[in-house]
Design a protein around this motif. Structure first.
Motif, PDB file in Angstrom:
ATOM      1  N   TYR A 168       0.829  -1.199   0.000  1.00 16.19           N
ATOM      2  CA  TYR A 168       0.000   0.000   0.000  1.00 16.19           C
ATOM      3  C   TYR A 168       0.868   1.255   0.000  1.00 16.19           C
ATOM      4  N   GLY A 169       0.478   2.268  -0.775  1.00 10.83           N
ATOM      5  CA  GLY A 169       1.065   3.594  -0.696  1.00 10.83           C
ATOM      6  C   GLY A 169       2.261   3.835  -1.593  1.00 10.83           C
ATOM      7  N   ASN A 170       2.730   5.077  -1.553  1.00  7.09           N
ATOM      8  CA  ASN A 170       3.873   5.498  -2.361  1.00  7.09           C
ATOM      9  C   ASN A 170       5.165   5.287  -1.570  1.00  7.09           C
ATOM     10  N   ASN A 171       5.612   4.044  -1.537  1.00 14.69           N
ATOM     11  CA  ASN A 171       6.827   3.663  -0.835  1.00 14.69           C
ATOM     12  C   ASN A 171       7.380   2.409  -1.500  1.00 14.69           C
ATOM     13  N   PHE A 172       8.538   1.931  -1.069  1.00 16.38           N
ATOM     14  CA  PHE A 172       9.181   0.830  -1.783  1.00 16.38           C
ATOM     15  C   PHE A 172       8.384  -0.469  -1.729  1.00 16.38           C
ATOM     16  N   VAL A 173       7.623  -0.689  -0.641  1.00 19.64           N
ATOM     17  CA  VAL A 173       6.767  -1.879  -0.571  1.00 19.64           C
ATOM     18  C   VAL A 173       5.519  -1.672  -1.419  1.00 19.64           C
ATOM     19  N   GLY A 174       4.879  -0.523  -1.272  1.00 21.46           N
ATOM     20  CA  GLY A 174       3.637  -0.259  -1.990  1.00 21.46           C
ATOM     21  C   GLY A 174       3.802  -0.218  -3.495  1.00 21.46           C
ATOM     22  N   GLU A 175       4.932   0.320  -3.975  1.00 23.87           N
ATOM     23  CA  GLU A 175       5.141   0.479  -5.412  1.00 23.87           C
ATOM     24  C   GLU A 175       5.946  -0.659  -6.050  1.00 23.87           C
ATOM     25  N   GLY A 176       6.694  -1.409  -5.232  1.00 26.58           N
ATOM     26  CA  GLY A 176       7.583  -2.403  -5.834  1.00 26.58           C
ATOM     27  C   GLY A 176       7.285  -3.852  -5.513  1.00 26.58           C
ATOM     28  N   PHE A 177       6.367  -4.111  -4.557  1.00 29.13           N
ATOM     29  CA  PHE A 177       6.101  -5.488  -4.136  1.00 29.13           C
ATOM     30  C   PHE A 177       4.702  -5.938  -4.551  1.00 29.13           C
ATOM     31  N   ASP A 178       4.583  -7.249  -4.752  1.00 25.78           N
ATOM     32  CA  ASP A 178       3.289  -7.888  -4.999  1.00 25.78           C
ATOM     33  C   ASP A 178       3.155  -9.042  -4.005  1.00 25.78           C
ATOM     34  N   HIS A 188       5.423 -13.175   2.135  1.00 21.03           N
ATOM     35  CA  HIS A 188       6.171 -13.348   0.892  1.00 21.03           C
ATOM     36  C   HIS A 188       5.721 -12.308  -0.135  1.00 21.03           C
ATOM     37  N   PHE A 189       6.701 -11.743  -0.855  1.00 23.06           N
ATOM     38  CA  PHE A 189       6.412 -10.762  -1.902  1.00 23.06           C
ATOM     39  C   PHE A 189       7.246 -11.061  -3.143  1.00 23.06           C
ATOM     40  N   ASN A 190       6.675 -10.750  -4.299  1.00 23.84           N
ATOM     41  CA  ASN A 190       7.443 -10.703  -5.542  1.00 23.84           C
ATOM     42  C   ASN A 190       7.909  -9.275  -5.775  1.00 23.84           C
ATOM     43  N   ASN A 191       9.116  -9.126  -6.307  1.00 25.33           N
ATOM     44  CA  ASN A 191       9.636  -7.816  -6.692  1.00 25.33           C
ATOM     45  C   ASN A 191       9.160  -7.509  -8.100  1.00 25.33           C
ATOM     46  N   THR A 192       8.285  -6.527  -8.230  1.00 23.69           N
ATOM     47  CA  THR A 192       7.719  -6.184  -9.533  1.00 23.69           C
ATOM     48  C   THR A 192       8.387  -4.952 -10.150  1.00 23.69           C
ATOM     49  N   ASN A 193       9.410  -4.409  -9.482  1.00 19.56           N
ATOM     50  CA  ASN A 193      10.079  -3.213  -9.990  1.00 19.56           C
ATOM     51  C   ASN A 193      11.587  -3.356  -9.763  1.00 19.56           C
ATOM     52  N   ILE A 194      12.196  -4.271 -10.520  1.00 18.92           N
ATOM     53  CA  ILE A 194      13.626  -4.554 -10.360  1.00 18.92           C
ATOM     54  C   ILE A 194      14.474  -3.329 -10.664  1.00 18.92           C
ATOM     55  N   ALA A 195      14.069  -2.539 -11.638  1.00 16.96           N
ATOM     56  CA  ALA A 195      14.848  -1.354 -12.010  1.00 16.96           C
ATOM     57  C   ALA A 195      14.967  -0.370 -10.847  1.00 16.96           C
ATOM     58  N   ASN A 249      18.229  -5.888  -8.209  1.00 13.89           N
ATOM     59  CA  ASN A 249      18.193  -7.114  -9.002  1.00 13.89           C
ATOM     60  C   ASN A 249      17.922  -8.345  -8.134  1.00 13.89           C
ATOM     61  N   TYR A 250      16.701  -8.437  -7.614  1.00  8.78           N
ATOM     62  CA  TYR A 250      16.267  -9.652  -6.918  1.00  8.78           C
ATOM     63  C   TYR A 250      14.808  -9.901  -7.276  1.00  8.78           C
ATOM     64  N   ASN A 251      14.404 -11.178  -7.180  1.00  3.53           N
ATOM     65  CA  ASN A 251      13.082 -11.577  -7.639  1.00  3.53           C
ATOM     66  C   ASN A 251      12.004 -11.525  -6.574  1.00  3.53           C
ATOM     67  N   GLU A 252      12.371 -11.826  -5.353  1.00  6.69           N
ATOM     68  CA  GLU A 252      11.363 -11.884  -4.298  1.00  6.69           C
ATOM     69  C   GLU A 252      11.968 -11.475  -2.953  1.00  6.69           C
ATOM     70  N   SER A 253      11.073 -11.156  -2.021  1.00  9.09           N
ATOM     71  CA  SER A 253      11.500 -10.753  -0.688  1.00  9.09           C
ATOM     72  C   SER A 253      10.569 -11.373   0.352  1.00  9.09           C
ATOM     73  N   ASP A 254      11.157 -11.895   1.424  1.00  8.93           N
ATOM     74  CA  ASP A 254      10.397 -12.411   2.562  1.00  8.93           C
ATOM     75  C   ASP A 254      10.587 -11.452   3.737  1.00  8.93           C
ATOM     76  N   ILE A 255       9.487 -11.012   4.332  1.00  7.32           N
ATOM     77  CA  ILE A 255       9.566 -10.127   5.492  1.00  7.32           C
ATOM     78  C   ILE A 255       9.234 -10.934   6.749  1.00  7.32           C
ATOM     79  N   GLU A 256      10.211 -11.059   7.627  1.00 11.42           N
ATOM     80  CA  GLU A 256       9.997 -11.710   8.918  1.00 11.42           C
ATOM     81  C   GLU A 256       9.513 -10.656   9.906  1.00 11.42           C
ATOM     82  N   GLU A 257       8.401 -10.945  10.585  1.00 10.44           N
ATOM     83  CA  GLU A 257       7.739  -9.973  11.460  1.00 10.44           C
ATOM     84  C   GLU A 257       7.734 -10.496  12.901  1.00 10.44           C
ATOM     85  N   ILE A 258       8.396  -9.778  13.796  1.00 12.71           N
ATOM     86  CA  ILE A 258       8.468 -10.165  15.209  1.00 12.71           C
ATOM     87  C   ILE A 258       8.084  -8.961  16.065  1.00 12.71           C
TER      88      ILE A 258
END
Length: 227
Positions: A59-69, A96-103, A107-116
């Motif tokens: 969500y939103g105009n930030n690296f997660v909101g604009e670059g992750f799925d 789990h997220f896919n990187n939809t904005n590599i540019a 240069n990575y395909n996916e990202s896992d966010i561990e939440e504690i």
């Protein structure tokens, strides 16, 4: 004389019985008309554990909101009721997220966010078998593991904030179906040029969780300690 005493005793006895009946009636009406929205003794627990599947939504105009799925994830939560339905606990999960904005992101395909995080909240009981809760995180941390198909990657870190709302239905004694909505924000420690800092400073996403919650015990912590 004796008849007079007996008569007086009978009058007092009848009056006492009628007064007691009236008190019982008033007490019963008060009990049945009481709205147990904040607390119900019969629905008190000592603690609970929940396991949910979560669907992350950037969500939103930030690296997660604009670059992750969002792809999916899980969350485990343990909580203890300290006083009535006020609770503290611990939450662990990952999304789990896919990187939809590599540019833009790298240069990575996916990202896992561990939440504690620690958890603080309260549960209301508006209807029989229904619980409505609100909670917030305390001392939260997030770890982002970025990876490509070959398995190589890197990690980023940040502080995690979470606000959640839960809806539960007890379909079996001590076992609830749990539906939860969370708003999550990561205050990141990603190092980027100054012109990109506002975009990478925070990452925001929501999660929709569904799963099961198991309750145990029938006394709050303060009640156990006072015995």
């Amino acid at each position: 004389m004796r008849l007079s005493l007996v008569t007086k005793a009978l009058i007092i006895l009848v009056f006492g019985l009628r007064l007691n009946a009236q008190n019982d009636s008033i007490s019963q009406k008060t009990k049945t008309s009481k709205i147990s929205f904040l607390f119900d003794d019969e629905r008190q627990y000592f603690g609970s554990m929940s396991l949910t599947y979560q669907s992350p939504m950037p969500y939103g105009n930030n690296f997660v909101g604009e670059g992750f799925d969002g792809k999916g994830g899980y969350n485990f939560k343990f909580q203890v009721y300290v006083f009535k339905n006020f609770f503290i606990g611990f939450s662990y999960g990952f999304s789990h997220f896919n990187n939809t904005n590599i540019a833009l992101l790298g240069n990575y395909n996916e990202s896992d966010i561990e939440e504690i995080s620690g958890v603080l909240g309260y549960e209301f009981v508006p209807l029989p078998k229904v619980r409505l809760g609100v909670n917030t995180s305390i001392f939260g941390n997030a770890t982002l593991t970025n990876s490509i198909q070959s398995g190589y990657g890197n990690r980023d870190f940040g502080k995690l904030r979470n606000f959640g709302v839960t809806l539960e239905y007890e379909f079996v004694r001590n076992l609830n179906i749990l539906l939860e909505y969370n708003w999550r924000k990561i205050k990141s420690e990603i190092r980027v040029p100054d012109e990109l800092a506002p975009f990478f400073d925070e990452g925001i996403y929501n999660t929709l969780n569904i799963g099961l919650k198991f309750n145990f015990g029938n006394e709050a912590l303060v009640d156990k300690l006072s015995i």
